[in-house]
Motif scaffolding. Structure first.
Motif, short mmCIF file in Angstrom:
data_model
loop_
_atom_site.label_atom_id
_atom_site.label_comp_id
_atom_site.label_asym_id
_atom_site.label_seq_id
_atom_site.Cartn_x
_atom_site.Cartn_y
_atom_site.Cartn_z
N ILE A 173 0.86 -1.19 0.00
CA ILE A 173 0.00 0.00 0.00
C ILE A 173 0.89 1.24 0.00
O ILE A 173 1.68 1.46 0.93
N PRO A 174 0.85 2.12 -1.06
CA PRO A 174 1.75 3.27 -1.15
C PRO A 174 1.36 4.41 -0.23
O PRO A 174 2.21 5.22 0.15
N LEU A 175 0.08 4.49 0.13
CA LEU A 175 -0.37 5.58 1.00
C LEU A 175 -0.21 5.16 2.44
O LEU A 175 -0.87 4.23 2.90
N LYS A 180 -1.96 2.71 7.57
CA LYS A 180 -2.14 2.75 9.02
C LYS A 180 -3.59 2.47 9.41
O LYS A 180 -3.86 1.76 10.38
N VAL A 181 -4.51 3.07 8.62
CA VAL A 181 -5.94 2.86 8.93
C VAL A 181 -6.29 1.38 8.80
O VAL A 181 -6.96 0.79 9.67
N GLN A 183 -4.23 -1.22 8.88
CA GLN A 183 -3.55 -1.98 9.92
C GLN A 183 -4.28 -1.89 11.25
O GLN A 183 -4.31 -2.84 12.03
N LYS A 184 -4.89 -0.76 11.50
CA LYS A 184 -5.62 -0.56 12.75
C LYS A 184 -6.97 -1.28 12.74
O LYS A 184 -7.41 -1.81 13.76
N GLN A 185 -7.62 -1.33 11.55
CA GLN A 185 -8.97 -1.87 11.48
C GLN A 185 -9.01 -3.40 11.37
O GLN A 185 -9.99 -4.01 11.76
N ILE A 186 -7.97 -3.98 10.82
CA ILE A 186 -8.00 -5.44 10.64
C ILE A 186 -8.18 -6.18 11.96
O ILE A 186 -9.03 -7.08 12.08
#
Length: 793
Positions: A173-175, A180-181, A183-186
């Motif tokens: 993921i380039p953004l 981060k979003v 990674q946090k939501q999974i």
């Protein structure tokens, strides 16, 4: 020449060593750094500089020598160079013109090239942006798919999507913000999926416990139906075997295709279990879920093993045992299909827990039961549970052992219950012959119980030889056999027929026969009732073979084995003895009734002045009663027994007459009273003679007829009415006419006999002289007899 110059230079400088080495390095184009460094380090840079200057001078000399040797060539070269310069100027002009022309042409192209390069830069940036957007779009698309799957409760698909994002897209993921979003939501999404699937699984736990009873009931119904089919097949096979003794029946072993239904698969939903299991595997929590499943199902099992306290166990045992069966049928399916969710050891642990608890409950409940039917009902369901569980691979040996331990108690309760039923049936019977008016009643009360040798219904209405207690008692006995066989058929390989036969014999003797004996000896029966009881016993005695055949049929024993010697029931002989006791009771009952009539004898006028013209009232009543006895017993009581009853009654009457004459209640009697007794006796003799021939009892070829039973009283009356009673002392006459009389009795009776009427005006009566003479002669003869009897004694 050059070599000589070099040597000379080196010798001139007086530094031949350094100069030669330095010159060699320069000629070979080697690095002079080490020599320079060595010169400075050794503190002799001047020698190095001096050597370098000498080398320069030497080189200048060499250049001059070379130039002197090649100056002509230099001049030519210069000339050529000048000509080349001229040509170069021309070429330069030409090139300048071409350059101007090229610049004019290329200026526009350079502008286009700049634009193209700028476009290339933009294209590269756009490509990078598109690649970035493509990755982000794919990731966001997967996130959208994941959200949709979660919204539609497709949790396994959502979990697979999350795994795909983590493995294939997360690192690319380039953004950074998007990364981060995500990674946090999974983890949040995984936690939500876990909670969601746990809620669904908990709902399934509630659902599966609710339908567990239905599953177990359906499974046991299938086993029960299969058992019935097997029993029906065995019954048809036995029937075919019996027919084979007579002839071959081509249809005996025909295949009944219509009844070959395949077993219906028990359907229940295990999808939530599979889904929860797979999702927990995907989450990496497989062992956690396995433990969670096992613990929850074990808690449910403990709840299922708690019996209801709001209703008796007899009423609640079916749902209780069905729930247990359903539980382990479900666990068997889970074990085989849920991909390692359960292990065999876990299922075995739960089964051992359940079987131990069920065994404990059954032992306690069996100890509290006081009704055989309750124990049989529970036993039947336990047997069905054991068979059903065995079908699914579970061992239920302890359940079978429980049934074996309680066998004696069950039989004791069964006999007790049947004893109560027999007593109730006998107490409610009016002991009147059954009158059957409908064909279905005949089938139900006679044909179905094989109480008649033929199955063809007779003309209706049909008067049976038995009363209502016989078919009821037969049903009780058959029910006893069937219930006993049902209890004994708890899975053991024992031959139950011998056990059933033994207990059947015991039941018929100790219950049925004893109940009849109590009735017979109870003293509260009328003659007709006693007659009917004797007839009932006779019918039940013949039914013993039917009972034995029924027991063999229920136990699956071929009928041919019953034809072996000593294969019958002892109860048959015992009932025959009880039937004879009933016949003896008839004699006692008739004699007792006769005694009530004979009580009128002492109260009659034994010194009547005139001879009566008719029989006394007591004799009329005796004759009427004896007619009733004969008519009541003739159709039911065997002729031998009827002969004993009537002959016994007649003998008892004769004895009663003599006993009354001998008793102190009769102080004296005269000839007129004897004449009255003679009328009574003739009436009784007429009845005896008519009955003996009209009833067919004369065909028995008995040595003693009914009239012979009255011979003693007849000879006594004849003696008392004889004109020459003293002839009794003549041995020939006594043997011929008075052989049944005892001289002691005759002496006692003659002492009471007064031939003259006891009246003050007896001499003034209107009797003729001839009659008075006859009486006088009879009195003298009687007096002679009295004296001679006294002398004889």
């Amino acid at each position: 020449m050059t070599a000589q110059t070099k040597k000379r230079g080196a010798a001139e400088n007086g530094d031949g060593g350094i100069g030669l080495g330095l010159a060699a390095f320069i000629v070979n184009n080697e690095d002079l750094g080490p020599i320079v460094r060595h010169a400075f380090e050794s503190g002799k840079p001047e020698a190095l500089l001096h050597s370098l200057r000498n080398i320069v001078k030497m080189k200048e000399v060499e250049i001059e020598e070379i130039c002197r040797l090649h100056y002509e060539e230099f001049i030519l070269a210069v000339d050529e160079l000048r000509s080349v310069l001229v040509e170069a100027d021309d070429l330069k002009g030409t090139l300048s013109d071409e350059n101007l022309l090229l610049q004019e042409v290329a200026s526009a192209l350079l502008l286009k090239l700049d634009e193209l390069l700028e476009l290339y830069s933009v294209n590269r940036s756009v490509g990078e942006a598109l690649a970035t957007l493509k990755i982000c779009l794919k990731v966001t698309s997967l996130c959208k798919i994941c959200n949709r799957d979660i919204a539609q409760a497709r949790l396994h698909s959502a979990l697979k999507t999350l795994e795909l994002i983590e493995k294939d897209y997360m690192q690319n993921i380039p953004l950074e913000l998007l990364k981060k979003v995500i990674q946090k939501q999974i983890p949040v999404m995984k936690l939500y999926i876990e909670k969601k699937i746990c809620i669904e699984f908990n709902e399934w736990l509630v659902y599966i416990r609710k339908i567990g009873k239905e599953i177990g009931q359906a499974a046991m119904d299938q086993v029960s139906l299969a058992r019935q089919k097997d029993e029906g097949m065995c019954a048809r096979q036995r029937e075919a075997e019996e027919c084979s003794h007579v002839g071959f029946d081509e249809h005996a072993y025909s295949l009944d295709v219509e009844n070959m239904d395949e077993e219906v698969m028990l359907e229940f939903d295990l999808a939530p279990v599979y889904r929860a299991h797979h999702i927990h595997i995907g989450l990496g929590h497989r062992e956690k879920f396995r433990e969670y499943y096992f613990n929850n199902r074990l808690m449910q099992l403990n709840l299922d093993l708690q019996i209801s306290t709001s209703q008796p166990f007899v009423d609640s045992h079916q749902p209780f045992l069905a729930q247990i069966a359903g539980f382990f049928i479900i666990e068997d399916r889970v074990l085989r299909t849920a991909d390692g969710l359960l292990s065999e050891s876990q299922v075995e642990t739960m089964w051992e827990t359940a079987i131990s608890k069920v065994t404990s409950i059954l032992e306690q409940q069996f100890s509290l039961m006081d009704t055989a039917n309750h124990l049989l009902n529970v036993k039947g369901y336990i047997n069905l549970l054991g068979t059903t569980m065995k079908k699914y691979g579970y061992q239920a040996t302890s359940l079978v052992e429980i049934l074996g331990k309680n066998r004696d108690k069950y039989i004791e309760l069964l006999i007790s219950d049947c004893h109560k039923q027999i007593k109730n049936v006998l107490s409610k019977d009016s002991y009147e012959r059954m009158v059957i008016k409908k064909e279905n009643e005949y089938d139900m009360y006679v044909a179905a119980l094989q109480l008649e040798p033929t199955d063809v219904a007779p003309d209706l209405p049909y008067v049976a030889l038995f009363s209502s207690s016989v078919p009821n008692a037969c049903r009780i006995v058959r029910s006893f056999i069937e219930d006993l066989v049902r209890y004994l058929s708890y899975g053991s390989s024992m031959n139950s027929y011998n056990v059933v036969k033994s207990y059947l014999d015991k039941f018929l003797i100790e219950v049925l026969n004893d109940a009849f004996l109590n009735l017979i000896h109870g003293g509260s029966l009328e003659f007709q009732q006693m007659v009917q009881i004797a007839g009932n016993i006779a019918v039940l005695e013949q039914s013993c073979d039917m009972f034995l055949c029924h027991a063999a049929q229920v136990c699956g024993v071929p009928r041919r084995l019953l034809e072996k010697p000593h294969s019958g029931l002892t109860a048959k002989a015992v009932l025959k003895a009880s039937r004879n006791a009933a016949y003896s009771g008839l004699i006692t009952l008739v004699n007792s009734k006769v005694d009530k009539f004979m009580l009128q004898l002492p109260s009659i006028n034994w010194t009547v002045e005139e001879a009566p013209e008719h029989a006394n009232d007591y004799m009329n009543e005796v004759i009427i009663y004896l007619h009733d006895v004969v008519s009541s017993g003739q159709q039911i009581v065997p002729r031998d027994a009827l002969y004993k009853v009537v002959s016994g009654a007649l003998s008892h009457i004769a004895d009663s007459l003599i006993t009354v004459l001998l008793s102190d209640r009769v102080k004296r009697f005269n000839a007129n009273a004897v004449a009255g007794i003679d009328i009574d006796l003739k009436m009784l003799e007429g009845f005896a003679d008519d009955t003996f021939h009209s009833t067919g009892l004369s065909d028995l070829r008995k040595d003693t007829s009914f009239k012979d039973c009255l011979v003693e009283i007849r000879q006594l009356i004849d003696l008392l009415l004889s004109n020459q009673p003293e002839s009794f002392m003549n041995p020939v006459t006594r043997e011929k006419n008075y052989g049944s009389l005892d001289h002691k009795k005759v002496a006692m009776i003659c002492d009471k006999f007064k031939d003259a009427p006891d009246s003050l005006f007896g001499s003034l009566s209107s009797r003729g002289t001839v009659q008075s003479a006859v009486q006088s002669a009879r009195k003298k003869s009687l007096d002679v007899l009295k004296r001679r009897l006294k002398d004889f004694s």
